[in-house]
Design an enzyme around this catalytic site. Structure first.
Site, PDB file in Angstrom:
ATOM      1  N   ASP A  58      33.119  11.880  17.704  1.00 21.87           N
ATOM      2  CA  ASP A  58      31.950  12.300  18.137  1.00 21.87           C
ATOM      3  C   ASP A  58      31.525  11.202  19.222  1.00 21.87           C
ATOM      4  OD1 ASP A  58      31.232  14.635  16.742  1.00 21.87           O
ATOM      5  OD2 ASP A  58      30.414  13.342  14.982  1.00 21.87           O
ATOM      6  N   CYS A  96      33.323  12.465  12.881  1.00 23.49           N
ATOM      7  CA  CYS A  96      32.679  13.498  12.219  1.00 23.49           C
ATOM      8  C   CYS A  96      33.317  13.413  10.635  1.00 23.49           C
ATOM      9  CB  CYS A  96      32.936  14.640  12.611  1.00 23.49           C
ATOM     10  SG  CYS A  96      32.183  16.031  11.517  1.00 23.49           S
TER      11      CYS A  96
END
Length: 148
Positions: free
Chosen positions: A53, A46
């Site tokens: 992520d 992120c």
């Protein structure tokens, strides 16, 4: 064409910009067919929090004169582990880089991202209309309900 990774030890690139993708001649040049790569454990970071992520990526392409060598693609995708980017930028960027370098007849990428903040974000991109007569199977990733 000489490959830099196939049959040789290769370190994971530090970033997508440093990753080198290898291409080899299409063994069925002139034939319309689809190649699919699935990366069900893709990871990037992120750009706001630096937290990981996770996504299930599906890359489909109809080769032109070359095909992408799978080890180099795996290393390229792995290089995103330390790369900060929004889902949209990462997914579309992968598709655009492959299209620019590989020059396929057609390419699409589906980025099926696991929830961030309680909401899954799925991102889709394609290079244009698929060639007439190309068999396009469903990418086979279910809408988010635990996506297991």
């Amino acid at each position: 064409m000489e490959t830099r990774h196939l049959g040789q030890p290769s370190a994971l690139p530090a970033s997508p910009d440093e990753a080198v993708l290898d291409y080899v001649p299409n063994p069925r040049a002139g034939t319309l067919y689809l190649v699919r790569f699935a990366a069900p454990e893709f990871t990037s970071l992120c750009p706001v929090t630096g937290q990981p992520d996770f996504a299930h990526l599906v890359i489909d392409y109809a080769p032109g004169e070359t095909i992408v060598e799978s080890k180099s693609l795996k290393l390229f995708l792995g290089s995103f582990r330390n790369h900060c980017g929004f889902h949209e930028d990462v997914t579309v960027g992968i598709g655009q880089r492959l299209t620019a370098e590989l020059k396929p007849q057609w390419l699409r990428i589906g980025g099926y991202w696991y929830p961030r903040g309680g909401m899954p974000i799925d991102v889709f991109w394609q290079s244009g209309a698929p060639p007439e007569g190309l068999w396009l199977p469903d990418q086979g990733v279910a809408p988010y309900r635990g996506r297991g």
